[in-house]
Design an enzyme around this catalytic site. Structure first.
Site, PDB file in Angstrom:
ATOM      1  N   PHE A 150       0.812  -1.230   0.000  1.00  0.00           N
ATOM      2  CA  PHE A 150       0.000   0.000   0.000  1.00  0.00           C
ATOM      3  C   PHE A 150       0.836   1.266   0.000  1.00  0.00           C
ATOM      4  O   PHE A 150       0.355   2.326  -0.394  1.00  0.00           O
ATOM      5  CB  PHE A 150      -0.957   0.008   1.206  1.00  0.00           C
ATOM      6  CG  PHE A 150      -0.256   0.164   2.532  1.00  0.00           C
ATOM      7  CD1 PHE A 150       0.205   1.401   2.959  1.00  0.00           C
ATOM      8  CD2 PHE A 150      -0.039  -0.928   3.361  1.00  0.00           C
ATOM      9  CE1 PHE A 150       0.863   1.546   4.176  1.00  0.00           C
ATOM     10  CE2 PHE A 150       0.619  -0.795   4.571  1.00  0.00           C
ATOM     11  CZ  PHE A 150       1.061   0.455   4.966  1.00  0.00           C
ATOM     12  N   ASN A 151       2.061   1.189   0.534  1.00  0.00           N
ATOM     13  CA  ASN A 151       2.841   2.431   0.601  1.00  0.00           C
ATOM     14  C   ASN A 151       3.459   2.681  -0.779  1.00  0.00           C
ATOM     15  O   ASN A 151       3.841   1.735  -1.451  1.00  0.00           O
ATOM     16  CB  ASN A 151       3.926   2.330   1.681  1.00  0.00           C
ATOM     17  CG  ASN A 151       5.013   1.344   1.320  1.00  0.00           C
ATOM     18  OD1 ASN A 151       4.718   0.248   0.885  1.00  0.00           O
ATOM     19  ND2 ASN A 151       6.256   1.732   1.463  1.00  0.00           N
ATOM     20  N   GLU A 247      11.087  -8.089  -2.062  1.00  0.00           N
ATOM     21  CA  GLU A 247      11.535  -6.815  -1.473  1.00  0.00           C
ATOM     22  C   GLU A 247      10.705  -6.618  -0.218  1.00  0.00           C
ATOM     23  O   GLU A 247       9.526  -6.266  -0.300  1.00  0.00           O
ATOM     24  CB  GLU A 247      11.318  -5.654  -2.455  1.00  0.00           C
ATOM     25  CG  GLU A 247      12.176  -5.722  -3.705  1.00  0.00           C
ATOM     26  CD  GLU A 247      13.660  -5.510  -3.434  1.00  0.00           C
ATOM     27  OE1 GLU A 247      14.035  -5.167  -2.295  1.00  0.00           O
ATOM     28  OE2 GLU A 247      14.448  -5.717  -4.365  1.00  0.00           O
ATOM     29  N   ARG A 280       7.796   4.055   4.624  1.00  0.00           N
ATOM     30  CA  ARG A 280       8.685   3.657   3.538  1.00  0.00           C
ATOM     31  C   ARG A 280       9.444   2.458   4.061  1.00  0.00           C
ATOM     32  O   ARG A 280       9.822   2.423   5.236  1.00  0.00           O
ATOM     33  CB  ARG A 280       9.702   4.763   3.211  1.00  0.00           C
ATOM     34  CG  ARG A 280       9.083   6.062   2.788  1.00  0.00           C
ATOM     35  CD  ARG A 280      10.155   7.076   2.447  1.00  0.00           C
ATOM     36  NE  ARG A 280      10.838   6.702   1.207  1.00  0.00           N
ATOM     37  CZ  ARG A 280      11.701   7.479   0.583  1.00  0.00           C
ATOM     38  NH1 ARG A 280      12.009   8.658   1.078  1.00  0.00           N
ATOM     39  NH2 ARG A 280      12.278   7.095  -0.537  1.00  0.00           N
ATOM     40  N   CYS A 281       9.704   1.506   3.187  1.00  0.00           N
ATOM     41  CA  CYS A 281      10.503   0.369   3.641  1.00  0.00           C
ATOM     42  C   CYS A 281      11.852   0.882   4.133  1.00  0.00           C
ATOM     43  O   CYS A 281      12.432   0.333   5.060  1.00  0.00           O
ATOM     44  CB  CYS A 281      10.676  -0.630   2.516  1.00  0.00           C
ATOM     45  SG  CYS A 281      11.258   0.114   0.993  1.00  0.00           S
TER      46      CYS A 281
HETATM   47  P1  NAP Z   1       1.708  -6.861   2.972  1.00  0.00           P
HETATM   48  O1  NAP Z   1       0.674  -6.952   4.017  1.00  0.00           O
HETATM   49  O2  NAP Z   1       2.771  -7.892   2.951  1.00  0.00           O
HETATM   50  O3  NAP Z   1       0.926  -6.847   1.569  1.00  0.00           O
HETATM   51  C1  NAP Z   1       1.619  -6.693   0.358  1.00  0.00           C
HETATM   52  C2  NAP Z   1       0.824  -7.330  -0.761  1.00  0.00           C
HETATM   53  O4  NAP Z   1       0.766  -8.738  -0.554  1.00  0.00           O
HETATM   54  C3  NAP Z   1      -0.613  -6.849  -0.851  1.00  0.00           C
HETATM   55  O5  NAP Z   1      -0.969  -6.711  -2.196  1.00  0.00           O
HETATM   56  C4  NAP Z   1      -1.370  -7.983  -0.189  1.00  0.00           C
HETATM   57  O6  NAP Z   1      -2.693  -8.091  -0.629  1.00  0.00           O
HETATM   58  C5  NAP Z   1      -0.576  -9.182  -0.680  1.00  0.00           C
HETATM   59  N1  NAP Z   1      -0.759 -10.414   0.099  1.00  0.00           N
HETATM   60  C6  NAP Z   1      -1.231 -10.560   1.363  1.00  0.00           C
HETATM   61  N2  NAP Z   1      -1.211 -11.876   1.708  1.00  0.00           N
HETATM   62  C7  NAP Z   1      -0.721 -12.558   0.645  1.00  0.00           C
HETATM   63  C8  NAP Z   1      -0.451 -13.937   0.391  1.00  0.00           C
HETATM   64  N3  NAP Z   1      -0.685 -14.887   1.305  1.00  0.00           N
HETATM   65  N4  NAP Z   1       0.054 -14.293  -0.811  1.00  0.00           N
HETATM   66  C9  NAP Z   1       0.311 -13.363  -1.745  1.00  0.00           C
HETATM   67  N5  NAP Z   1       0.071 -12.033  -1.557  1.00  0.00           N
HETATM   68  C10 NAP Z   1      -0.433 -11.629  -0.374  1.00  0.00           C
HETATM   69  O7  NAP Z   1       2.472  -5.453   3.009  1.00  0.00           O
HETATM   70  P2  NAP Z   1       1.848  -4.004   3.190  1.00  0.00           P
HETATM   71  O8  NAP Z   1       1.382  -3.879   4.596  1.00  0.00           O
HETATM   72  O9  NAP Z   1       0.926  -3.696   2.071  1.00  0.00           O
HETATM   73  O10 NAP Z   1       3.154  -3.092   2.944  1.00  0.00           O
HETATM   74  C11 NAP Z   1       4.031  -2.701   3.937  1.00  0.00           C
HETATM   75  C12 NAP Z   1       5.264  -3.575   3.970  1.00  0.00           C
HETATM   76  O11 NAP Z   1       5.917  -3.565   2.700  1.00  0.00           O
HETATM   77  C13 NAP Z   1       6.295  -3.072   4.955  1.00  0.00           C
HETATM   78  O12 NAP Z   1       6.831  -4.164   5.660  1.00  0.00           O
HETATM   79  C14 NAP Z   1       7.350  -2.419   4.074  1.00  0.00           C
HETATM   80  O13 NAP Z   1       8.625  -2.350   4.665  1.00  0.00           O
HETATM   81  C15 NAP Z   1       7.306  -3.332   2.900  1.00  0.00           C
HETATM   82  N6  NAP Z   1       7.900  -2.672   1.718  1.00  0.00           N
HETATM   83  C16 NAP Z   1       9.118  -3.099   1.253  1.00  0.00           C
HETATM   84  C17 NAP Z   1       9.718  -2.442   0.184  1.00  0.00           C
HETATM   85  C18 NAP Z   1      11.056  -2.862  -0.344  1.00  0.00           C
HETATM   86  O14 NAP Z   1      11.384  -2.459  -1.460  1.00  0.00           O
HETATM   87  N7  NAP Z   1      11.839  -3.624   0.367  1.00  0.00           N
HETATM   88  C19 NAP Z   1       9.069  -1.356  -0.414  1.00  0.00           C
HETATM   89  C20 NAP Z   1       7.834  -0.958   0.081  1.00  0.00           C
HETATM   90  C21 NAP Z   1       7.260  -1.632   1.146  1.00  0.00           C
HETATM   91  P3  NAP Z   1      -3.921  -7.461   0.212  1.00  0.00           P
HETATM   92  O15 NAP Z   1      -3.737  -5.990   0.150  1.00  0.00           O
HETATM   93  O16 NAP Z   1      -5.088  -7.933  -0.557  1.00  0.00           O
HETATM   94  O17 NAP Z   1      -3.802  -8.032   1.593  1.00  0.00           O
END
Ligand code: NAP
Length: 474
Positions: A150-151, A247, A280-281
């Site tokens: 989402f971010n 990531e 942000r990550c």
């Molecule tokens: P998230 O909860 O892991 O969700 C990310 C995506 O995965 C969403 O589209 C989500 O769908 C989907 N998802 C959920 N469960 C899944 C499953 N079992 N199998 C496949 N896909 C699934 O992460 P978030 O809360 O949206 O984002 C925040 C996190 O992202 C933080 O930890 C941040 O550090 C990390 N991030 C990392 C980077 C990097 O480059 N390293 C960059 C940006 C963000 P739904 O929305 O439908 O649940």
């Protein structure tokens, strides 16, 4: 802003599903959009369309599609920024910046699409050699899946789609259900710019019905995921025999050493901790300050923090909008209270109203507090004192994450020691951990990722395979 009524897309066409997802503004809770989500039949249709997409457009055509999309996005930048603000609660300063970054992604991907990436190896260079030459070329994948968080809901999507298009690889995108509107609007720009419809589908829906079947499907050759560690590891265990790019989360330190320009350090600490509501990550999640300058640095950071006004994300004077939802803000409030109980002191901020949490500086944070052991995804600036560079490196490395880092120092020997010894994907000297340009290699190690880099140039490699061929060369 009118309520947007959108539908997921299979190869450019609206899905057949009936269920609807409602998107609410995190600040006032009002409905900003609805999305008709995908049925299992739509998931199957998207995979079939991608695998049957046929030959990709030429390099020139791919570059033109990306360039036209860039131009359209620049023209409609304010509309896209406002869409992100509406669904994510990020303030306009941030969402305009995000659109600008996405413009860069498209520009760089359009350039890379034109670049010949082949290599040539002469074979008469050894006693075992022959009069031949070996050549390499990159071929697209049959079908790739991208799952985004989402971010940065536009830029994360662009960082998957634009390199895939440059590589000629058909893609199925599963954006976050919290921020689907800007992703679907971005897909429309790509189709309007001439992207063959079979090269892109955008699907949302219950995880068990959409994301998990996509991850497991044997026809999908690559899953590129950006999101949390927990979901990333689940994908790693269920994807089976295919390429995966992960990531994941971060717990990035900003290390402030005693010789640092403390004004600069305080500026970087505030920007790194509070920009994008701290979501942000690579946001600064821990500030490790050498004891001898901790008091002076902390006073400067508190003064700086007062400039970051939290409030209505659509107000031009707001510097920090909401986090993604009230549950996330409650979690942040909880870890702040826990730290206080353990002896930390909140020096400014700390209050919550719905999904809005004030930029918060917390001093004397014990090293084992949840706030600094796990990723805190919000505008928190926890300060921990360190004895020296050695102590800072040990503490910085003593986490399961390894995404990025920043070090503030004027000494080249300390800077280079930090570059050598910090176990993470990036070290930025006198910069925030999150600094990068959109085509530089980016990505973490340990729980933050498998060490496979993204950024436009590296991501194109992830979305293609190298074919080697040789010819007689006498
Ligand atoms: P998230 O909860 O892991 O969700 C990310 C995506 O995965 C969403 O589209 C989500 O769908 C989907 N998802 C959920 N469960 C899944 C499953 N079992 N199998 C496949 N896909 C699934 O992460 P978030 O809360 O949206 O984002 C925040 C996190 O992202 C933080 O930890 C941040 O550090 C990390 N991030 C990392 C980077 C990097 O480059 N390293 C960059 C940006 C963000 P739904 O929305 O439908 O649940």
């Amino acid at each position: 802003m009118n309520v947007m009524e959108l539908k997921c897309l299979v190869a450019g066409k609206p899905v057949t599903g009936q269920d609807t997802l409602t998107v609410r503004n995190p600040y006032h809770g009002g409905i900003v959009g609805t999305v008709v989500v995908a049925s299992p039949a739509d998931v199957e249709a998207a995979i079939t369309a991608a695998c049957g997409a046929g030959s990709p457009p030429s390099r020139f055509e791919r570059s033109v599609i990306l360039e036209k999309t860039r131009a359209a996005l620049e023209e409609r930048s304010e509309e896209f920024a406002r869409t992100i603000t509406a669904e994510a609660g990020l303030c306009l300063r941030e969402t305009r910046y995000e659109v600008g970054r996405t413009v860069d992604v498209l520009r760089f991907a359009a350039m890379e699409a034109l670049r010949d990436d082949g290599q040539i190896f002469s074979c008469d260079i050894s006693a075992q050699g022959k009069a031949r030459k070996i050549f390499t070329l990159r071929e697209p994948l049959r079908c790739a899946v991208a799952i985004t968080p989402f971010n940065h809901p536009l830029n994360q999507v662009a960082h998957k789609l634009a390199p895939a298009i440059a590589a000629g690889t058909p893609m199925i995108l599963k954006p976050s259900e919290k921020t689907p509107l800007v992703a679907l609007k971005f897909a429309s720009l790509l189709y309007e710019a001439g992207l063959p419809p079979a090269m892109l589908s955008v699907l949302l829906g219950p995880t068990a019905q959409v994301a998990e079947p996509l991850v497991r499907d044997e026809r999908v050759e690559s899953v590129s995921f950006t999101g949390s560690v927990a979901v990333g590891k689940r994908i790693a265990s269920t994807a089976g025999y295919k390429r995966i790019v992960l990531e994941l989360g971060g717990n990035d330190p900003l290390i402030v050493l005693e010789d640092a320009d403390l004004e600069l350090a305080a500026h970087l600490a505030a920007e790194g901790s509070f920009r994008n509501s701290g979501q942000r990550c690579t946001a600064i999640k821990r500030i490790l300050v050498q004891e001898s300058v901790a008091e002076e640095f902390t006073a400067l950071l508190v003064r700086k923090t007062a400039e970051y006004r939290a409030g209505d994300p659509f107000d031009e004077n707001t510097r920090v909008g909401t986090v993604i939802d009230e549950a996330s803000a409650i979690y942040l409030e909880t870890v702040v209270r826990e730290a206080e109980t353990a002896g930390a002191r909140v020096l400014i901020g700390g209050r919550r109203q719905g999904a809005l949490i004030e930029p918060t500086v917390i001093a004397d944070v014990p090293r084992d507090c949840r706030m600094v052991v796990h990723e805190s995804f919000g505008p928190l600036a926890p300060i921990l004192k360190v004895r020296d560079l050695e102590d800072a490196i040990t503490l910085a490395n003593g986490t399961r994450y390894g995404l990025s880092s920043g070090v503030v120092t004027r000494r080249m020997d300390w800077a280079l020691e930090a570059v050598r010894r910090l176990r993470c994907g990036t070290v930025n000297i006198n910069e925030v951990p999150g600094f990068r340009v959109e085509n530089s290699p980016f990505g973490g190690i340990k729980d933050s990722g498998l060490g496979i880099k993204e950024g436009v140039i590296e991501a194109i490699k992830c979305f293609s395979t190298v074919k080697t061929f040789s010819l007689p060369w006498s």
